[in-house]
Design a protein around this motif. Structure first.
Motif, PDB file in Angstrom:
ATOM      1  N   GLU A   1      -6.571  -3.859   0.013  1.00  0.00           N
ATOM      2  CA  GLU A   1      -7.435  -5.033   0.122  1.00  0.00           C
ATOM      3  C   GLU A   1      -6.860  -6.233  -0.625  1.00  0.00           C
ATOM      4  O   GLU A   1      -6.816  -7.337  -0.092  1.00  0.00           O
ATOM      5  CB  GLU A   1      -8.842  -4.699  -0.401  1.00  0.00           C
TER       6      GLU A   1
ATOM      7  N   ARG B   1       0.829  -1.214   0.000  1.00  0.00           N
ATOM      8  CA  ARG B   1       0.000   0.000   0.000  1.00  0.00           C
ATOM      9  C   ARG B   1       0.858   1.257   0.000  1.00  0.00           C
ATOM     10  O   ARG B   1       0.614   2.197  -0.756  1.00  0.00           O
ATOM     11  CB  ARG B   1      -0.940   0.007   1.210  1.00  0.00           C
TER      12      ARG B   1
ATOM     13  N   ASP C   1      -6.888   7.861  -3.999  1.00  0.00           N
ATOM     14  CA  ASP C   1      -8.062   7.069  -3.638  1.00  0.00           C
ATOM     15  C   ASP C   1      -9.029   7.004  -4.801  1.00  0.00           C
ATOM     16  O   ASP C   1      -9.161   7.980  -5.533  1.00  0.00           O
ATOM     17  CB  ASP C   1      -8.755   7.680  -2.422  1.00  0.00           C
ATOM     18  N   PRO C   2      -9.652   5.884  -5.033  1.00  0.00           N
ATOM     19  CA  PRO C   2      -9.698   4.688  -4.196  1.00  0.00           C
ATOM     20  C   PRO C   2      -8.594   3.662  -4.490  1.00  0.00           C
ATOM     21  O   PRO C   2      -8.615   2.564  -3.934  1.00  0.00           O
ATOM     22  CB  PRO C   2     -11.064   4.093  -4.508  1.00  0.00           C
TER      23      PRO C   2
ATOM     24  N   LEU D   1      -6.869   2.018  -1.564  1.00  0.00           N
ATOM     25  CA  LEU D   1      -7.767   1.122  -0.836  1.00  0.00           C
ATOM     26  C   LEU D   1      -7.849  -0.238  -1.532  1.00  0.00           C
ATOM     27  O   LEU D   1      -7.873  -1.282  -0.877  1.00  0.00           O
ATOM     28  CB  LEU D   1      -9.161   1.737  -0.718  1.00  0.00           C
TER      29      LEU D   1
END
Length: 143
Positions: free
Chosen positions: A53, A30, A45-46, A49
């Motif tokens: 994940e 990340r 973003d996104p 994210l």
């Protein structure tokens, strides 16, 4: 000069890194993706994210001792493709509705909600790649 020859070529950018399938490796994925997106001038973003994940899933569900996972980012035109490849090809992820009181199990639902498209591609055994695509444009300048 015809219109076709006056068009600019599509820019292609990529970044790839191999990481340990651990919580630390997922966190590093990340952070590295965030810095790469920033250097390309793309919105964070996104995308970060999605990276978080997919990398967490590789560390949790795709972990095989002694085998790393790979994070790859591609940008072609205005499409960002995020790929996470692990060595647990026999375990294909599928979104499932978790119990209301479950503390986990919503990750792929989040990926499906945030990504323009996503999927799983089988690689040379035992690999699989989980990918997500976003249509992205550089952030608006602030004055």
């Amino acid at each position: 000069m015809n219109q076709k020859s006056a068009e600019l070529p599509t820019s292609v950018r990529n970044f790839s890194v191999q990481l340990s399938p651990t919580p630390r490796g997922a966190r590093l994925a990340r952070l590295l993706a965030t810095e790469q997106l920033r250097s390309w001038g793309l919105p964070l973003d996104p995308a970060r994210l999605l990276v978080a994940e997919l990398a967490n899933n590789a560390a949790d569900h795709g972990r095989v001792p002694g085998r790393d996972f790979r994070l790859t980012l591609y940008v072609v035109g205005d499409i960002l493709r995020i790929e996470v490849t692990d060595t647990r090809g026999q375990e294909v992820p599928r979104p499932q509705a978790p119990a209301p009181d479950a503390e986990s199990g919503r990750g792929l639902l989040l990926v499906a909600a945030l990504a323009s498209r996503w999927g799983v591609t089988e690689g040379r055994f035992p690999r699989k790649t989980v990918w997500a695509e976003l249509r992205c444009t550089p952030p608006e300048p602030t004055f």
